[in-house]
Design an enzyme around this catalytic site. Sequence first.
Site, short mmCIF file in Angstrom:
data_model
loop_
_atom_site.label_atom_id
_atom_site.label_comp_id
_atom_site.label_asym_id
_atom_site.label_seq_id
_atom_site.Cartn_x
_atom_site.Cartn_y
_atom_site.Cartn_z
N SER A 245 4.21 -2.25 -11.92
CA SER A 245 3.03 -2.09 -12.78
C SER A 245 2.31 -3.40 -13.09
CB SER A 245 3.42 -1.36 -14.07
OG SER A 245 3.87 -0.06 -13.76
N GLU B 234 12.36 -5.75 -9.05
CA GLU B 234 11.48 -4.61 -9.32
C GLU B 234 12.27 -3.57 -10.11
OE1 GLU B 234 7.95 -4.30 -6.29
OE2 GLU B 234 9.55 -2.94 -5.76
N TRP C 222 0.82 -1.23 0.00
CA TRP C 222 0.00 0.00 0.00
C TRP C 222 0.85 1.27 0.00
CZ3 TRP C 222 -4.50 -0.80 4.11
CH2 TRP C 222 -5.33 -1.83 3.67
N HIS D 235 13.45 -1.41 -1.03
CA HIS D 235 12.56 -0.89 -2.07
C HIS D 235 13.21 0.35 -2.68
CE1 HIS D 235 9.10 0.63 -4.20
NE2 HIS D 235 8.53 -0.55 -4.03
#
Length: 260
Positions: A213, A168, A10, A96
């Site tokens: 995505s 990622e 989130w 991340h």
Amino acid sequence: MKKFLIIANWKLNGNFYFINKNINLIKKKIDNLLSFCDLSIAPPYLYISYINNFLKNTSISLTAQNVDIHTEGSFTGEISINMLKDVGVKYVIIGHSERRLYHNEDNNLISKKFILIKNNGLIPIICLGETEKQKEQNQTEKVCIQQINNILENSNINILNKTIIAYEPIWAIGSGKSANINEIEKIILYIKKYIASLDAKIAENIYFLYGGSVNYSNLDIFLKKKIINGLLVGKASLTTENFISLVKKAEKIINSLNRS
Ligand code: 13P
């Protein structure tokens, strides 16, 4: 872990209104499907404990979006691994690209976090990926392997056992355009082979995720590749009805593919 793992990241989104409106819906519509996959929600820290109350007696787990390297003391604004354990977290995302970019986190700090999480019995999800420029310069493999090596320099190969590596590509995150599936497969295979050259069994015990995505429409292409063991979903996890449809679609595809 089950055949497949879906994490809803989130990021810096959500509030009590959003949670109260959506979490029971997710529980009701998805929990009964979860024989095929592990589903985990990564809300902002503040809501982990609150959401956990809703998720008792379900198979949906909780993921933290970060952790500090210190376990206690004068570190204003930080959250420790013991606190994450206290509130029932299972997985912890580290490395991340948004933390690397906006909070200056580097490979060394991320390696320390990885080791701390693993040694405390939670499961680290380490994100690796290249910038657009690094991609153009064919640096993707180097960037990913550097991070793995940095962890190994601070520990040993056993630290990677039963952990999660998420590829990622930075340029794909939030862009609406996922990476090419053949390129995703190639880089994950490269990382896996590299780890297998050090310890084949440990390489088999690592889950490899893709993030960047992912949405309802492009889901199929990732699920069809057996080397991808799961997905990190950002934006598409924020509209609950769509997210439920995404998980339901994943269930159908995975069952039809008979993935083992
Ligand atoms: P998007 O799905 O919004 O591209 O975000 C991906 C991500 O960063 C998951 O960790």
